[in-house]
Design a protein around this motif. Structure first.
Motif, PDB file in Angstrom:
ATOM      1  N   ASP A   1      -7.664 -36.044 -30.680  1.00  0.00           N
ATOM      2  CA  ASP A   1      -8.255 -37.316 -30.257  1.00  0.00           C
ATOM      3  C   ASP A   1      -9.282 -37.120 -29.134  1.00  0.00           C
ATOM      4  O   ASP A   1      -9.234 -37.799 -28.109  1.00  0.00           O
ATOM      5  N   VAL A   2     -10.171 -36.173 -29.309  1.00  0.00           N
ATOM      6  CA  VAL A   2     -11.224 -35.940 -28.318  1.00  0.00           C
ATOM      7  C   VAL A   2     -12.277 -37.044 -28.432  1.00  0.00           C
ATOM      8  O   VAL A   2     -12.318 -37.778 -29.427  1.00  0.00           O
ATOM      9  N   ASP A   3     -13.139 -37.170 -27.406  1.00  0.00           N
ATOM     10  CA  ASP A   3     -14.157 -38.223 -27.465  1.00  0.00           C
ATOM     11  C   ASP A   3     -15.551 -37.673 -27.729  1.00  0.00           C
ATOM     12  O   ASP A   3     -16.506 -38.423 -27.879  1.00  0.00           O
ATOM     13  N   GLU A   4     -15.691 -36.341 -27.763  1.00  0.00           N
ATOM     14  CA  GLU A   4     -17.010 -35.785 -28.034  1.00  0.00           C
ATOM     15  C   GLU A   4     -16.870 -34.462 -28.777  1.00  0.00           C
ATOM     16  O   GLU A   4     -16.011 -33.637 -28.439  1.00  0.00           O
ATOM     17  N   ILE A   5     -17.711 -34.272 -29.793  1.00  0.00           N
ATOM     18  CA  ILE A   5     -17.796 -33.003 -30.503  1.00  0.00           C
ATOM     19  C   ILE A   5     -19.216 -32.483 -30.302  1.00  0.00           C
ATOM     20  O   ILE A   5     -20.193 -33.192 -30.600  1.00  0.00           O
ATOM     21  N   VAL A   6     -19.353 -31.277 -29.765  1.00  0.00           N
ATOM     22  CA  VAL A   6     -20.668 -30.691 -29.529  1.00  0.00           C
ATOM     23  C   VAL A   6     -20.902 -29.599 -30.569  1.00  0.00           C
ATOM     24  O   VAL A   6     -20.116 -28.656 -30.681  1.00  0.00           O
ATOM     25  N   LEU A   7     -21.966 -29.751 -31.331  1.00  0.00           N
ATOM     26  CA  LEU A   7     -22.311 -28.754 -32.348  1.00  0.00           C
ATOM     27  C   LEU A   7     -23.255 -27.723 -31.729  1.00  0.00           C
ATOM     28  O   LEU A   7     -24.331 -28.068 -31.257  1.00  0.00           O
ATOM     29  N   GLY A   8     -22.828 -26.462 -31.744  1.00  0.00           N
ATOM     30  CA  GLY A   8     -23.643 -25.408 -31.133  1.00  0.00           C
ATOM     31  C   GLY A   8     -24.302 -24.528 -32.170  1.00  0.00           C
ATOM     32  O   GLY A   8     -24.207 -24.760 -33.376  1.00  0.00           O
ATOM     33  N   GLY A   9     -24.974 -23.482 -31.688  1.00  0.00           N
ATOM     34  CA  GLY A   9     -25.604 -22.491 -32.557  1.00  0.00           C
ATOM     35  C   GLY A   9     -26.606 -23.117 -33.512  1.00  0.00           C
ATOM     36  O   GLY A   9     -27.326 -24.061 -33.162  1.00  0.00           O
ATOM     37  N   VAL A  10     -26.631 -22.619 -34.753  1.00  0.00           N
ATOM     38  CA  VAL A  10     -27.584 -23.158 -35.732  1.00  0.00           C
ATOM     39  C   VAL A  10     -27.245 -24.600 -36.094  1.00  0.00           C
ATOM     40  O   VAL A  10     -28.118 -25.354 -36.526  1.00  0.00           O
ATOM     41  N   LEU A  11     -25.966 -24.995 -35.883  1.00  0.00           N
ATOM     42  CA  LEU A  11     -25.595 -26.373 -36.205  1.00  0.00           C
ATOM     43  C   LEU A  11     -26.372 -27.358 -35.329  1.00  0.00           C
ATOM     44  O   LEU A  11     -26.690 -28.459 -35.769  1.00  0.00           O
ATOM     45  N   ALA A  12     -26.671 -26.952 -34.096  1.00  0.00           N
ATOM     46  CA  ALA A  12     -27.465 -27.810 -33.208  1.00  0.00           C
ATOM     47  C   ALA A  12     -28.884 -27.960 -33.764  1.00  0.00           C
ATOM     48  O   ALA A  12     -29.469 -29.047 -33.741  1.00  0.00           O
ATOM     49  N   GLN A  13     -29.429 -26.865 -34.289  1.00  0.00           N
ATOM     50  CA  GLN A  13     -30.782 -26.925 -34.861  1.00  0.00           C
ATOM     51  C   GLN A  13     -30.798 -27.783 -36.128  1.00  0.00           C
ATOM     52  O   GLN A  13     -31.767 -28.477 -36.409  1.00  0.00           O
ATOM     53  N   TRP A  14     -29.729 -27.729 -36.885  1.00  0.00           N
ATOM     54  CA  TRP A  14     -29.665 -28.462 -38.155  1.00  0.00           C
ATOM     55  C   TRP A  14     -29.156 -29.880 -37.998  1.00  0.00           C
ATOM     56  O   TRP A  14     -29.031 -30.614 -38.985  1.00  0.00           O
ATOM     57  N   TYR A  15     -28.840 -30.269 -36.781  1.00  0.00           N
ATOM     58  CA  TYR A  15     -28.157 -31.539 -36.503  1.00  0.00           C
ATOM     59  C   TYR A  15     -28.752 -32.746 -37.249  1.00  0.00           C
ATOM     60  O   TYR A  15     -28.007 -33.514 -37.865  1.00  0.00           O
ATOM     61  N   PRO A  16     -30.095 -32.958 -37.216  1.00  0.00           N
ATOM     62  CA  PRO A  16     -30.631 -34.153 -37.888  1.00  0.00           C
ATOM     63  C   PRO A  16     -30.309 -34.188 -39.384  1.00  0.00           C
ATOM     64  O   PRO A  16     -30.124 -35.263 -39.955  1.00  0.00           O
ATOM     65  N   HIS A  17     -30.226 -33.012 -40.002  1.00  0.00           N
ATOM     66  CA  HIS A  17     -29.916 -32.953 -41.433  1.00  0.00           C
ATOM     67  C   HIS A  17     -28.416 -33.064 -41.693  1.00  0.00           C
ATOM     68  O   HIS A  17     -28.006 -33.513 -42.755  1.00  0.00           O
ATOM     69  N   LEU A  18     -27.607 -32.634 -40.744  1.00  0.00           N
ATOM     70  CA  LEU A  18     -26.157 -32.621 -40.938  1.00  0.00           C
ATOM     71  C   LEU A  18     -25.523 -33.981 -40.661  1.00  0.00           C
ATOM     72  O   LEU A  18     -24.531 -34.356 -41.295  1.00  0.00           O
ATOM     73  N   TYR A  19     -26.107 -34.697 -39.685  1.00  0.00           N
ATOM     74  CA  TYR A  19     -25.412 -35.880 -39.170  1.00  0.00           C
ATOM     75  C   TYR A  19     -25.095 -36.935 -40.238  1.00  0.00           C
ATOM     76  O   TYR A  19     -23.981 -37.488 -40.229  1.00  0.00           O
ATOM     77  N   PRO A  20     -26.021 -37.253 -41.164  1.00  0.00           N
ATOM     78  CA  PRO A  20     -25.681 -38.303 -42.150  1.00  0.00           C
ATOM     79  C   PRO A  20     -24.411 -37.986 -42.936  1.00  0.00           C
ATOM     80  O   PRO A  20     -23.563 -38.880 -43.130  1.00  0.00           O
ATOM     81  N   ALA A  21     -24.258 -36.741 -43.390  1.00  0.00           N
ATOM     82  CA  ALA A  21     -23.057 -36.387 -44.167  1.00  0.00           C
ATOM     83  C   ALA A  21     -21.813 -36.386 -43.275  1.00  0.00           C
ATOM     84  O   ALA A  21     -20.739 -36.818 -43.702  1.00  0.00           O
ATOM     85  N   ILE A  22     -21.955 -35.919 -42.034  1.00  0.00           N
ATOM     86  CA  ILE A  22     -20.819 -35.969 -41.095  1.00  0.00           C
ATOM     87  C   ILE A  22     -20.383 -37.414 -40.898  1.00  0.00           C
ATOM     88  O   ILE A  22     -19.198 -37.754 -40.965  1.00  0.00           O
ATOM     89  N   ASP A  23     -21.360 -38.299 -40.693  1.00  0.00           N
ATOM     90  CA  ASP A  23     -21.055 -39.704 -40.429  1.00  0.00           C
ATOM     91  C   ASP A  23     -20.376 -40.357 -41.637  1.00  0.00           C
ATOM     92  O   ASP A  23     -19.462 -41.176 -41.464  1.00  0.00           O
TER      93      ASP A  23
END
Ligand SMILES: [Zn+2]
Length: 186
Positions: free
Chosen positions: A103-125
């Motif tokens: 039950d954490v309140d923040e997930i930080v995506l590091g490494g290449v996941l940070a670079q890919w974040y805009p493409h990843l976020y819709p599917a994560i959401d």
């Protein structure tokens, strides 16, 4: 894994290995021996291979192929976007597992996941929206890491600095520096 501002290593020193959270019971065999680990879908090698760049990865190495992949994703290459969508779905499943347990309140995506974040976020959401149906008030921030490749080193420095400042007497004298050791003993 950081909980309440403290690093938790676990009983065997392997706490905080989200890459090996299983997200598919019948998925591919992972290097760790289990099946369907998150890294099998969202790790750099897995994403590049899914995007049809497996041969390039073997031939040209990771850095060069990641650059080529980023160019393809920016140009909306269908294979690159499909690989990122699969990675995002797997990350969503992994994040649901993490939040179910901690039950954490923040997930930080590091490494290449940070670079890919805009493409990843819709599917994560999309994956998380199912979780929100169970707990509508849940507030979970998914953010890209800001420190890039230096994040782990800076975290280690901050961890050591905090330990020293919180209780300087616990820091042993530098070996071979007898004068410093004596003055500390006095
Ligand atoms: Zn694994």
């Amino acid at each position: 894994m950081v909980l309440d501002g403290r690093i938790h290593l676990g009983s065997h020193g392997i706490a905080g290995e989200p890459g090996h959270i299983p997200v598919a019971m019948d998925g591919p065999r992972c290097d760790c021996g289990a099946r369907g680990c998150l890294v099998c879908y969202a790790g750099p090698e897995a994403v590049l291979t899914a995007a049809g760049l497996g041969d390039a990865l073997t031939r040209d190495g990771l850095e060069s192929t990641l650059h080529r992949f980023a160019t393809a994703a920016s140009a909306a290459d269908p294979a690159a976007l499909a690989a990122l969508d699969t990675a995002g779905r797997a990350l969503g499943a992994g994040i649901v597992a993490i939040t179910s347990l901690l039950d954490v309140d923040e997930i930080v995506l590091g490494g290449v996941l940070a670079q890919w974040y805009p493409h990843l976020y819709p599917a994560i959401d999309r994956e998380l929206s199912q979780r929100r149906a169970i707990a509508p008030t849940i507030q979970l921030d998914i953010t890209p890491a800001l420190l890039g490749a230096d994040a782990i080193l800076l975290g280690a420095i901050e961890f050591a600095r905090r330990a020293v400042l919180s209780d300087p007497a616990t820091v042993p004298p530098v070996p071979g520096n007898a004068e410093a050791g004596l003055s500390q003993a006095n």
